[in-house]
Motif scaffolding. Structure first.
Motif, mmCIF file in Angstrom:
data_model
loop_
_atom_site.group_PDB
_atom_site.id
_atom_site.type_symbol
_atom_site.label_atom_id
_atom_site.label_comp_id
_atom_site.label_asym_id
_atom_site.label_seq_id
_atom_site.Cartn_x
_atom_site.Cartn_y
_atom_site.Cartn_z
ATOM 1 N N SER A 64 0.839 -1.194 0.000
ATOM 2 C CA SER A 64 0.000 0.000 0.000
ATOM 3 C C SER A 64 0.880 1.251 0.000
ATOM 4 O O SER A 64 2.022 1.230 0.460
ATOM 5 C CB SER A 64 -0.942 -0.002 1.193
ATOM 6 O OG SER A 64 -0.212 0.015 2.391
ATOM 7 N N ILE A 79 -3.505 3.011 0.659
ATOM 8 C CA ILE A 79 -4.251 1.938 0.009
ATOM 9 C C ILE A 79 -3.376 1.291 -1.060
ATOM 10 O O ILE A 79 -2.441 1.907 -1.570
ATOM 11 C CB ILE A 79 -5.564 2.514 -0.595
ATOM 12 C CG1 ILE A 79 -6.553 1.428 -0.940
ATOM 13 C CG2 ILE A 79 -5.283 3.424 -1.770
ATOM 14 C CD1 ILE A 79 -7.949 1.942 -1.198
ATOM 15 N N LYS A 80 -3.675 0.040 -1.387
ATOM 16 C CA LYS A 80 -2.942 -0.669 -2.432
ATOM 17 C C LYS A 80 -3.358 -0.140 -3.797
ATOM 18 O O LYS A 80 -4.498 0.294 -3.987
ATOM 19 C CB LYS A 80 -3.234 -2.167 -2.351
ATOM 20 C CG LYS A 80 -2.741 -2.792 -1.068
ATOM 21 C CD LYS A 80 -3.126 -4.247 -0.985
ATOM 22 C CE LYS A 80 -2.689 -4.799 0.374
ATOM 23 N NZ LYS A 80 -3.149 -6.154 0.591
ATOM 24 N N ILE A 124 -10.060 1.544 5.310
ATOM 25 C CA ILE A 124 -9.003 2.231 4.571
ATOM 26 C C ILE A 124 -8.344 3.241 5.501
ATOM 27 O O ILE A 124 -9.021 4.098 6.083
ATOM 28 C CB ILE A 124 -9.568 2.935 3.325
ATOM 29 C CG1 ILE A 124 -10.198 1.909 2.375
ATOM 30 C CG2 ILE A 124 -8.484 3.738 2.609
ATOM 31 C CD1 ILE A 124 -10.957 2.526 1.220
ATOM 32 N N GLU A 183 -6.573 -1.372 -5.326
ATOM 33 C CA GLU A 183 -7.810 -1.109 -4.578
ATOM 34 C C GLU A 183 -8.173 0.378 -4.542
ATOM 35 O O GLU A 183 -9.103 0.767 -3.848
ATOM 36 C CB GLU A 183 -7.669 -1.622 -3.144
ATOM 37 C CG GLU A 183 -7.474 -3.108 -3.049
ATOM 38 C CD GLU A 183 -7.332 -3.586 -1.612
ATOM 39 O OE1 GLU A 183 -7.359 -2.742 -0.686
ATOM 40 O OE2 GLU A 183 -7.198 -4.795 -1.419
ATOM 41 N N ARG A 184 -7.457 1.201 -5.328
ATOM 42 C CA ARG A 184 -7.680 2.648 -5.256
ATOM 43 C C ARG A 184 -9.112 3.053 -5.582
ATOM 44 O O ARG A 184 -9.619 4.037 -5.065
ATOM 45 C CB ARG A 184 -6.718 3.390 -6.187
ATOM 46 C CG ARG A 184 -5.340 3.530 -5.595
ATOM 47 C CD ARG A 184 -4.435 4.419 -6.412
ATOM 48 N NE ARG A 184 -4.141 3.819 -7.709
ATOM 49 C CZ ARG A 184 -4.476 4.380 -8.869
ATOM 50 N NH1 ARG A 184 -5.080 5.533 -8.911
ATOM 51 N NH2 ARG A 184 -4.181 3.775 -9.992
ATOM 52 N N ASP A 185 -9.803 2.290 -6.412
ATOM 53 C CA ASP A 185 -11.177 2.644 -6.789
ATOM 54 C C ASP A 185 -12.176 2.472 -5.654
ATOM 55 O O ASP A 185 -13.291 2.992 -5.730
ATOM 56 C CB ASP A 185 -11.627 1.814 -7.998
ATOM 57 C CG ASP A 185 -10.909 2.235 -9.268
ATOM 58 O OD1 ASP A 185 -10.342 3.347 -9.293
ATOM 59 O OD2 ASP A 185 -10.919 1.454 -10.243
ATOM 60 N N ARG A 186 -11.793 1.768 -4.579
ATOM 61 C CA ARG A 186 -12.709 1.559 -3.445
ATOM 62 C C ARG A 186 -13.180 2.866 -2.822
ATOM 63 O O ARG A 186 -14.287 2.940 -2.299
ATOM 64 C CB ARG A 186 -12.037 0.721 -2.353
ATOM 65 C CG ARG A 186 -11.960 -0.742 -2.658
ATOM 66 C CD ARG A 186 -11.324 -1.523 -1.533
ATOM 67 N NE ARG A 186 -11.971 -1.290 -0.246
ATOM 68 C CZ ARG A 186 -11.380 -1.497 0.921
ATOM 69 N NH1 ARG A 186 -10.135 -1.949 0.977
ATOM 70 N NH2 ARG A 186 -12.024 -1.279 2.046
#
Length: 162
Positions: free
Chosen positions: A9, A66-67, A33, A70-73
């Motif tokens: 991340s 964040i990884k 997050i 997974e940024r779109d989360r």
């Protein structure tokens, strides 16, 4: 067989809707997050009273850890707008810069430099305050506050005495 490396991340700068920084940071924390919304206490004056108010140091921005995959989360929340980009890629902030920002705010290192000694147009090496490879220029200064333009980011940071 060798297992694939774990995705690491990183800290990213996330734009928020105006005046939604703290709310979005809390919502993302609920989603698991890690976030950081640097803030400072200011004294606001109205016609009938004065009040201490906690205001974000970076208006309309928060930092999220964040990884990459997974940024779109973060866009599951309505207050998230977009990521800050630098040279065509989402801008990353190092963990050292985040920790330096935290300690600068908590320890009031900036105030110990003496606002009255700074002059508009003066160049500041922000590495002493924890920003890696970032130079700032004093835009405005008086006894209570100082505005510094972070040239590499093209952003103005406002510091106030509490």
């Amino acid at each position: 067989m060798v297992s694939p490396p774990k995705a690491q991340s990183h800290w990213f700068v996330l734009y928020t809707k105006p005046r939604s920084e703290k709310k979005l940071a809390e919502q993302l924390l609920d989603d698991g997050i890690q976030t950081y919304c640097p803030s400072q206490v200011e004294i606001k004056q109205w016609s009938d009273r004065k009040k201490k108010v906690e205001t974000p140091l970076l208006p309309s921005m928060i930092l999220v850890n964040i990884k990459d995959g997974e940024r779109d989360r973060v866009f599951n929340r309505k207050h998230a707008v977009r990521y800050l980009y630098w040279l065509g890629k989402p801008a990353r902030v190092t963990s050292e810069e985040v920790e330096s920002l935290r300690s600068m705010i908590e320890d009031s290192q900036f105030e110990s430099r003496g606002l009255q000694k700074l002059k508009p147009g003066e160049k500041l090496d922000m590495t002493a305050l924890g920003f890696e490879h970032i130079q700032g220029t004093v835009k405005f200064v008086n006894a209570q506050e100082c505005w510094i333009v972070l040239e590499n980011l093209g952003y103005v940071v406002k510091f106030r005495k509490s």
